[in-house]
Design an enzyme around this catalytic site. Structure first.
Site, short mmCIF file in Angstrom:
data_model
loop_
_atom_site.label_atom_id
_atom_site.label_comp_id
_atom_site.label_asym_id
_atom_site.label_seq_id
_atom_site.Cartn_x
_atom_site.Cartn_y
_atom_site.Cartn_z
N ASN A 1 12.63 16.70 -14.63
CA ASN A 1 12.22 15.31 -14.81
C ASN A 1 10.70 15.13 -14.66
OD1 ASN A 1 11.99 12.56 -14.85
ND2 ASN A 1 13.23 12.18 -13.04
N PRO A 2 10.00 14.77 -15.75
CA PRO A 2 8.55 14.58 -15.66
C PRO A 2 8.15 13.21 -15.15
CG PRO A 2 9.23 14.25 -17.92
CD PRO A 2 10.47 14.63 -17.14
N GLU B 1 20.66 14.89 -11.49
CA GLU B 1 21.54 13.83 -11.97
C GLU B 1 21.76 12.76 -10.90
OE1 GLU B 1 22.07 17.01 -12.23
OE2 GLU B 1 22.08 17.42 -14.38
N GLU C 1 9.01 11.79 -12.38
CA GLU C 1 8.75 11.77 -10.94
C GLU C 1 7.26 11.92 -10.64
OE1 GLU C 1 11.37 14.71 -9.39
OE2 GLU C 1 13.15 13.42 -9.56
N PRO D 1 9.78 25.24 -4.77
CA PRO D 1 10.82 25.82 -5.63
C PRO D 1 12.00 24.88 -5.82
CG PRO D 1 10.87 26.83 -3.45
CD PRO D 1 9.65 25.97 -3.49
N ARG D 2 12.61 24.97 -6.99
CA ARG D 2 13.77 24.12 -7.29
C ARG D 2 14.88 24.35 -6.28
NH1 ARG D 2 14.79 19.42 -10.05
NH2 ARG D 2 16.91 19.39 -10.85
N GLY E 1 13.97 16.94 -0.35
CA GLY E 1 13.67 15.53 -0.14
C GLY E 1 12.22 15.20 0.13
N GLU E 2 11.30 16.14 -0.18
CA GLU E 2 9.89 15.88 0.09
C GLU E 2 9.02 15.91 -1.16
OE1 GLU E 2 8.62 16.71 4.51
OE2 GLU E 2 8.92 18.63 3.46
#
Length: 429
Positions: free
Chosen positions: A339-340, A65, A342, A272-273, A314-315
């Site tokens: 989110n696709p 978000e 990105e 991983p998320r 952040g990568e």
């Protein structure tokens, strides 16, 4: 504006919940879910001074978000350079990411727990001139107290699933009392508009605006690091399993085993998320016989490495640029999808599982345009990877996905116009 009986009861109880809230925060702190250095922020105690000048407060629940707001925040500051932005989120991972991504005129704070004294302390200090919530994170005390202070309020990028609607519909007076405190509600899709109106939102407040996640822009990266990694990979074929959840890492590894029969030098990057899972994922893969390197351990994807676990924050912009094929996780595991746009914005072709309810309309558009493909298990994932190893096929997917993703800028532009108009009408700029 009056309160429903349920809301009035909630607000009354919340005035006496500080002890319970403190105990909850202590448990979360011991579990590593809170930042010990900034735990005061969760009690409404600011760790930064309020800047002099107009302040726009954005609240986002977590990483996805908050990222969806970055393009809007940057455009707002460009349009009105005299304003400052306060961004609140609720997770440690989002705080770490915001520290890297927020512009200079932005401050990050953790959102206070929704106990009345904590919320009062937060608002007393920050005194925002405009408050913007995103998606579906609705805390009653924050909403009511903000409204009571005559601060303009916008619910942006709102999304509600059928399941959430069914949960809320038992308390329509409660939900309607909250929703009608927002001056404007911009929703992602017609279903959300319908659900919110059924829950009591005044129809004139609700407007379909599309998804801000379509306009997150290209994720940033370190170009020197991209070039260094590209030299190490030395033209090896690479594919990415992005934002994965348990058990998607093992599903990706099983698919990787099959795909390597078609391309023996193929390497899999797993991002991983939740990066803190990285060491455990690497250990589990090694026990299965894989040759694994772990980024947080400063290990490199040398020629003998078969799977690289990219457990850093952040990568993602780096990994999407390196991998022409991306499986977007949270979609074989029943999470709801991520989110696709990105990977689409960076030319990476997209594979995804069946569980994409959080962005169902977007994935349907991508699938129909030939920019993405659904894969239900390891066997289909392997087949999708093998298909996209053919450069022309991957390029077709990537181009179609980019065309779909590039049509969403209107959502951010409309939101920007609305926020600037509110600030102008209230004389805050």
């Amino acid at each position: 504006m009056g309160h429903s009986l349920g809301l009035a009861l909630y607000l009354a109880l919340s005035k006496r919940l500080t002890t319970f809230a403190d105990k909850t925060l202590d448990r979360r702190l011991k579990a590593g879910k809170e930042d010990a250095q900034r735990i005061g922020e969760r009690r409404g105690i600011a760790s930064e001074p309020r800047p002099d000048g107009p302040l726009v407060w954005f609240h986002a629940a977590s990483v996805g978000e908050s990222l969806s707001l970055m393009e809007l925040v940057e455009q707002l500051i460009e349009e009105r350079p005299e304003i400052y932005v306060l961004m609140t989120t609720g997770t440690k991972s989002s705080a770490e990411l915001m520290a890297k991504r927020l512009p200079d005129q932005c401050i990050h704070q953790f959102i206070p727990v929704d106990a009345a004294p904590f919320v009062e302390a937060f608002l007393d200090h920050w005194k925002p001139d405009l408050a913007v919530w995103t998606e579906s994170e609705l805390w009653p005390n924050l909403i009511v107290q903000t409204h009571d202070r005559a601060i303009p309020m916008v619910l942006l990028n709102a999304r509600m699933s059928l399941k959430s609607h069914q949960n809320w519909r038992w308390i329509p007076a409660f939900s309607g009392s909250l929703l009608n405190r927002f001056d404007h509600i911009l929703v992602q899709d017609p279903n959300t508009a319908f659900y919110l109106k059924r829950l009591g939102a005044s129809p004139w407040r609700v407007r379909i605006n599309g998804s801000l996640k379509q306009t997150t822009g290209a994720l940033p990266h370190n170009e020197d690091e991209r070039m260094r990694m590209a030299r190490i990979l030395d033209n090896r074929p690479v594919w990415l399993a992005a934002s994965t959840h348990d058990p998607e890492e093992m599903i990706a590894a099983e698919a990787h085993k099959a795909a390597r029969r078609a391309a023996p030098r193929l390497m899999l990057i797993i991002a991983p998320r939740h990066p803190e899972r990285g060491p455990a994922i690497a250990d589990a893969l090694r026990k299965e016989g894989w040759k694994v390197a772990l980024r947080s351990g400063d290990e490199e994807p040398e020629a003998n490495i078969e799977i690289y676990v990219a457990d850093t924050l952040g990568e993602m912009g780096l990994w999407y640029r390196l991998a022409p094929i991306s499986f977007v996780g949270g979609s074989i595991a029943p999470i709801g999808g991520h989110n696709p746009f990105e990977p689409a914005a960076l030319g990476s072709s997209i594979l995804h599982g069946p569980h994409v309810v959080s962005a169902k309309e977007v994935y349907e558009r991508l699938d129909e345009a030939g920019g993405a493909k659904q894969v239900d298990d390891a066997e289909y994932l392997a087949a999708g990877v093998i298909e996209l190893l053919e450069p022309q096929r991957a390029a077709q997917f990537a181009h179609a996905a980019w065309e779909v993703s590039s049509t969403g800028s209107e959502a951010t532009e409309n939101a920007l116009v609305l926020l600037v108009d509110i600030l102008d009408r209230t004389g805050k700029t």
